[in-house]
Design a protein around this motif. Structure first.
Motif, PDB file in Angstrom:
ATOM      1  N   THR A 265       0.877  -1.369  -0.090  1.00  0.00           N
ATOM      2  CA  THR A 265       0.045   0.098   0.003  1.00  0.00           C
ATOM      3  C   THR A 265       0.853   1.462   0.139  1.00  0.00           C
ATOM      4  O   THR A 265       0.448   2.235  -0.406  1.00  0.00           O
ATOM      5  N   GLU A 266       2.158   1.048   0.528  1.00  0.00           N
ATOM      6  CA  GLU A 266       3.167   2.258   0.479  1.00  0.00           C
ATOM      7  C   GLU A 266       3.969   2.373  -0.763  1.00  0.00           C
ATOM      8  O   GLU A 266       5.167   3.006  -0.757  1.00  0.00           O
ATOM      9  N   ASP A 267       3.967   1.584  -1.438  1.00  0.00           N
ATOM     10  CA  ASP A 267       4.687   1.346  -2.992  1.00  0.00           C
ATOM     11  C   ASP A 267       4.752   2.790  -3.533  1.00  0.00           C
ATOM     12  O   ASP A 267       3.774   3.362  -4.239  1.00  0.00           O
ATOM     13  N   ALA A 268       5.974   3.584  -3.604  1.00  0.00           N
ATOM     14  CA  ALA A 268       6.061   4.699  -4.238  1.00  0.00           C
ATOM     15  C   ALA A 268       6.601   4.505  -5.766  1.00  0.00           C
ATOM     16  O   ALA A 268       6.626   5.403  -6.391  1.00  0.00           O
ATOM     17  N   LEU A 269       6.823   3.268  -6.114  1.00  0.00           N
ATOM     18  CA  LEU A 269       7.205   3.144  -7.576  1.00  0.00           C
ATOM     19  C   LEU A 269       5.923   2.526  -8.221  1.00  0.00           C
ATOM     20  O   LEU A 269       5.818   3.267  -9.461  1.00  0.00           O
ATOM     21  N   VAL A 270       5.758   1.579  -8.153  1.00  0.00           N
ATOM     22  CA  VAL A 270       4.333   1.137  -8.837  1.00  0.00           C
ATOM     23  C   VAL A 270       3.098   1.177  -7.835  1.00  0.00           C
ATOM     24  O   VAL A 270       2.923   0.530  -7.102  1.00  0.00           O
ATOM     25  N   PRO A 271       2.168   2.323  -8.344  1.00  0.00           N
ATOM     26  CA  PRO A 271       0.956   2.455  -7.466  1.00  0.00           C
ATOM     27  C   PRO A 271       0.159   1.067  -7.282  1.00  0.00           C
ATOM     28  O   PRO A 271      -0.135   0.341  -7.939  1.00  0.00           O
ATOM     29  N   ALA A 272      -0.247   0.965  -5.866  1.00  0.00           N
ATOM     30  CA  ALA A 272      -0.986   0.098  -5.516  1.00  0.00           C
ATOM     31  C   ALA A 272      -2.512  -0.179  -6.463  1.00  0.00           C
ATOM     32  O   ALA A 272      -2.797  -1.332  -6.531  1.00  0.00           O
ATOM     33  N   ALA A 273      -2.901   0.953  -6.701  1.00  0.00           N
ATOM     34  CA  ALA A 273      -4.215   1.181  -7.544  1.00  0.00           C
ATOM     35  C   ALA A 273      -3.614   0.119  -9.058  1.00  0.00           C
ATOM     36  O   ALA A 273      -4.832  -0.202  -9.226  1.00  0.00           O
ATOM     37  N   MET A 274      -2.563   0.221  -9.441  1.00  0.00           N
ATOM     38  CA  MET A 274      -2.253  -0.683 -10.471  1.00  0.00           C
ATOM     39  C   MET A 274      -2.585  -2.128 -10.426  1.00  0.00           C
ATOM     40  O   MET A 274      -3.041  -2.694 -11.226  1.00  0.00           O
ATOM     41  N   GLY A 275      -2.107  -2.652  -9.199  1.00  0.00           N
ATOM     42  CA  GLY A 275      -2.306  -4.024  -8.949  1.00  0.00           C
ATOM     43  C   GLY A 275      -3.689  -4.210  -8.460  1.00  0.00           C
ATOM     44  O   GLY A 275      -4.219  -5.366  -9.048  1.00  0.00           O
ATOM     45  N   ARG A 276      -4.376  -3.301  -8.025  1.00  0.00           N
ATOM     46  CA  ARG A 276      -5.783  -3.568  -7.633  1.00  0.00           C
ATOM     47  C   ARG A 276      -6.721  -3.669  -9.035  1.00  0.00           C
ATOM     48  O   ARG A 276      -7.370  -4.410  -8.895  1.00  0.00           O
ATOM     49  N   GLY A 277      -6.119  -2.747  -9.885  1.00  0.00           N
ATOM     50  CA  GLY A 277      -6.849  -2.883 -11.334  1.00  0.00           C
ATOM     51  C   GLY A 277      -6.576  -4.083 -11.960  1.00  0.00           C
ATOM     52  O   GLY A 277      -7.619  -4.606 -12.586  1.00  0.00           O
ATOM     53  N   LEU A 278      -5.470  -4.644 -11.976  1.00  0.00           N
ATOM     54  CA  LEU A 278      -5.256  -6.014 -12.787  1.00  0.00           C
ATOM     55  C   LEU A 278      -5.899  -7.123 -11.826  1.00  0.00           C
ATOM     56  O   LEU A 278      -6.561  -7.727 -12.597  1.00  0.00           O
ATOM     57  N   PHE A 279      -6.049  -7.158 -10.444  1.00  0.00           N
ATOM     58  CA  PHE A 279      -6.818  -8.097  -9.857  1.00  0.00           C
ATOM     59  C   PHE A 279      -8.229  -8.103 -10.283  1.00  0.00           C
ATOM     60  O   PHE A 279      -9.208  -9.084 -10.551  1.00  0.00           O
ATOM     61  N   ALA A 280      -8.916  -6.653 -10.436  1.00  0.00           N
ATOM     62  CA  ALA A 280     -10.303  -6.553 -10.807  1.00  0.00           C
ATOM     63  C   ALA A 280     -10.492  -7.066 -12.292  1.00  0.00           C
ATOM     64  O   ALA A 280     -11.683  -7.623 -12.651  1.00  0.00           O
TER      65      ALA A 280
END
Length: 380
Positions: free
Chosen positions: A310-325
């Protein structure tokens, strides 16, 4: 300074005056892995693979067997995809693992070896081999081919009884990107592989969004590396039209640098400094390239475990959540875990569950167990 790899004839690009089968071993040699605990026999390989657009190309990698195994032969194969190491220079994982310099992800590889798995580590297109660079950083389909063809090569190694071995794939950051692309491409590209599942952390699912996010900041060197790597992967397109004369000179200098040098040299430098426009990712041709490089458009046929900080300053966590969705919408058997820590912290904190997930995937052939309902996002 002379690149040691350039002096090693093993990594010289073989002349492909024939069309080798994907995964065919072109060259191999036994090596020691002095800085790797848990390893037994190891081989550096040069093997045949395909570019993103199906042209034959050689690639390099390393295969390491465990000291002991609890499995009856064949031992499971884990293809471990490292994070971005660089565009060139002596930074290919297969060279680091067999040399005096330390491979940064040795600990994760050791953990897999301690499970009794055979571990194969691809260098990726353009890295390791001389005369084929720069590394095709962020080119998803090329990465998938390198991963899947290395798994094929391991199964064909005459020293191993691995022709029927089940496989898994694990990676983080750009390595996670390679892992999910391998999962997406496997049914069409390598259907004979017994792929059981994939674990991927901090996946760069949308390179265009990431490059725009990091442009001009502390990670700006990775944006330049992406421009160079994708430019190499799409040489059949006139992708260099956006570069200024200074941009062409900069690319020639940067294409031989490892990740650390890229980050130091180009820190806080916007891509617009070397391009005809300040936002080259919005150029129509580059928008096409970047759209072609998004993950989540094809459903993997095996379970996938995704994790992110959740504190990833390089690859935003929202990008991972989007792929999960996206995967959940496609009906993929996908799990998700968030960790309340940084990019680097999540690589460490998420490793134990990633390994455990892969071990559970190895217990079942794809399609033999009912798919569970997709879990809700979790945070630890």
């Amino acid at each position: 300074m002379t690149d040691p790899a350039a002096l090693d004839g093993f990594y010289s690009s073989p002349a492909l005056d024939f069309t080798p089968r994907p995964g065919e071993i072109l060259r191999r040699r036994t090596v020691a892995t002095p800085r790797l605990d848990g390893g037994n026999r190891a081989w550096q390989l040069v093997y045949a693979t395909r570019t993103a657009f199906s042209a034959p190309i050689p690639a390099s990698g390393i295969v390491i067997t465990p000291h002991t195994t609890e499995f009856a032969r064949p031992s499971p194969i884990l293809v471990y995809c490292t994070a971005f190491h660089g565009l060139g220079g002596h930074c290919a994982p297969s060279q680091l693992l067999a040399g005096e310099r330390t491979e940064p992800e040795t600990g994760f590889i050791t953990t897999a070896l301690e499970r009794g798995w055979t571990v194969a580590v691809p260098d990726g297109h353009g890295l390791g081999m001389t005369g084929l660079g720069p590394h095709q950083f962020l080119a998803g389909r090329a990465a998938a081919h390198a991963v899947l063809d290395l798994a094929r090569a391991v199964r064909a190694l005459p020293e191993l009884d691995s022709a029927q071995a089940p496989c898994t794939v694990w990676g983080y950051a750009d390595g996670g990107r390679g892992a999910v692309w391998a999962a997406e491409q496997q049914p069409q590209y390598a259907p004979e592989l017994d792929l059981r599942g994939v674990a991927a952390g901090a996946v760069v699912a949308d390179p265009g969004a990431l490059i725009a996010e990091i442009d001009g900041g502390r990670w700006a060197g990775l944006g330049l590396a992406g421009l160079i790597g994708l430019g190499r992967a799409y040489t059949h397109l006139p992708v260099g039209h956006i570069l200024t004369d200074d941009g062409h000179r900069t690319i020639e200098q940067a294409r031989e640098l490892d990740a650390a040098a890229l980050l130091v040299t180009y820190r806080n430098e916007p891509l617009g400094r070397w391009c005809e426009r300040p936002d080259p990712w919005n150029d129509p041709l580059w928008r096409y390239v970047l759209a072609n490089e998004t993950s989540g458009r094809v459903a993997p046929q095996v379970p996938v475990h995704l994790y992110h900080g959740t504190e990833d300053a390089l690859v935003p966590a929202a990008m991972g959540r989007g792929l999960f969705a996206e995967y959940r919408a496609l009906g993929v058997d996908v799990s998700w875990r968030e960790y309340a820590t940084s990019h680097i912290g999540t690589a460490t904190d998420g490793a134990a569950e990633a390994i455990a997930r892969l071990a559970s995937y190895l217990l079942h052939r794809p399609g033999t167990a009912a798919r569970p309902a997709p879990p809700s996002p979790q945070t630890t």
